[in-house]
Design a protein around this motif. Sequence first.
Motif, short mmCIF file in Angstrom:
data_model
loop_
_atom_site.label_atom_id
_atom_site.label_comp_id
_atom_site.label_asym_id
_atom_site.label_seq_id
_atom_site.Cartn_x
_atom_site.Cartn_y
_atom_site.Cartn_z
N VAL A 109 18.90 -73.08 -10.13
CA VAL A 109 19.06 -74.32 -10.89
C VAL A 109 18.03 -74.41 -12.00
O VAL A 109 18.33 -74.79 -13.13
CB VAL A 109 18.98 -75.53 -9.95
N VAL A 110 16.77 -74.04 -11.69
CA VAL A 110 15.73 -74.07 -12.71
C VAL A 110 16.04 -73.05 -13.81
O VAL A 110 15.87 -73.33 -15.00
CB VAL A 110 14.34 -73.77 -12.09
N LEU A 111 16.53 -71.88 -13.42
CA LEU A 111 16.86 -70.86 -14.41
C LEU A 111 17.91 -71.36 -15.40
O LEU A 111 17.91 -70.97 -16.57
CB LEU A 111 17.36 -69.59 -13.72
N GLU A 112 18.82 -72.23 -14.93
CA GLU A 112 19.85 -72.77 -15.81
C GLU A 112 19.24 -73.56 -16.97
O GLU A 112 19.86 -73.72 -18.02
CB GLU A 112 20.81 -73.67 -15.02
N SER A 113 18.03 -74.08 -16.78
CA SER A 113 17.39 -74.89 -17.82
C SER A 113 16.68 -74.04 -18.86
O SER A 113 16.26 -74.56 -19.90
CB SER A 113 16.38 -75.86 -17.19
N LEU A 114 16.52 -72.74 -18.62
CA LEU A 114 15.84 -71.86 -19.56
C LEU A 114 16.81 -71.40 -20.64
O LEU A 114 18.01 -71.30 -20.41
CB LEU A 114 15.28 -70.63 -18.83
#
Length: 285
Positions: A109-114
């Motif tokens: 989920v955090v990677l989606e924000s990169l």
Amino acid sequence: MDEHDFLAHRFEGHRAHLKAVANRMLGSPTDADDAVQEAWLRLARTGTAGIDNLGGWLTTVVGRVCLDMLRTRKQRREDPHDARLPDPVVTGPEDEVLVADAVGVALLVVLESLNPAERLAFVLHDLFGVPFERIAPIMDRTPAAARKLASRARQRVQGAPVPDRAAQRRVVDAFLAAARGGDLTALMAVLDPDVTLRADGGKTRPSQVLRGADAVAGRLATFHRMATTTTSRAAVVNGTAGLVNTAGDALVSIMGFTTANGKITGIDILADPDRLAGLDHCSVF
């Protein structure tokens, strides 16, 4: 064994690693399979002449393919009319700590924000140990620039807040109760004024993007029908509280919710029958 079979045999020895790289880059098993297949097609066209390190070469190719796919995905998301959703990562509400994948749902989920370049640099270096000297050419950057991108991504990953799953669940439960009761006032109370809904219905049903509480609440009749004609099971969808809706043994839709300050700020609904049929039902049901 002819040359083509020998090449395919060597490729198969790297497939699991390439699939892991692509899945962490893209967060979608379907897209990851496509990226790995593209790597095989490129290898089949070029052969191994001049390739000293086949594993490194294939990792670089998959990295380039994934970077292109992420950039295309980002452009689609910037289209206000685009409602295509990535494959959801679904686990039971109490089972996230049991996810075997080393990255885990929360990190995906955090990677989606990169942005795509940050994601590539972080995944390849921090998760797979690829040196920056090999990462840099993939994104047409210097090794120093690739290092900075990975560092920036690492800070965002490490600084990501720990989600309050219980609070998220209360908000989703309130949404479901409002939908079951056909209660417009209760539904409006749980929606953020700037909420965005994306519904991906596939080829046979029109997909849509709705923005604002009034527009989303205007779909109350649809929510009510969903809540009263299907069985809704609590699940963790892309790292946050969500719902898996079934009718008998058929998977009807998967709903992911983004929440903040006790309000729903985003609703993603995957209802494309073809894509739902392609999901790993063992992880959904």
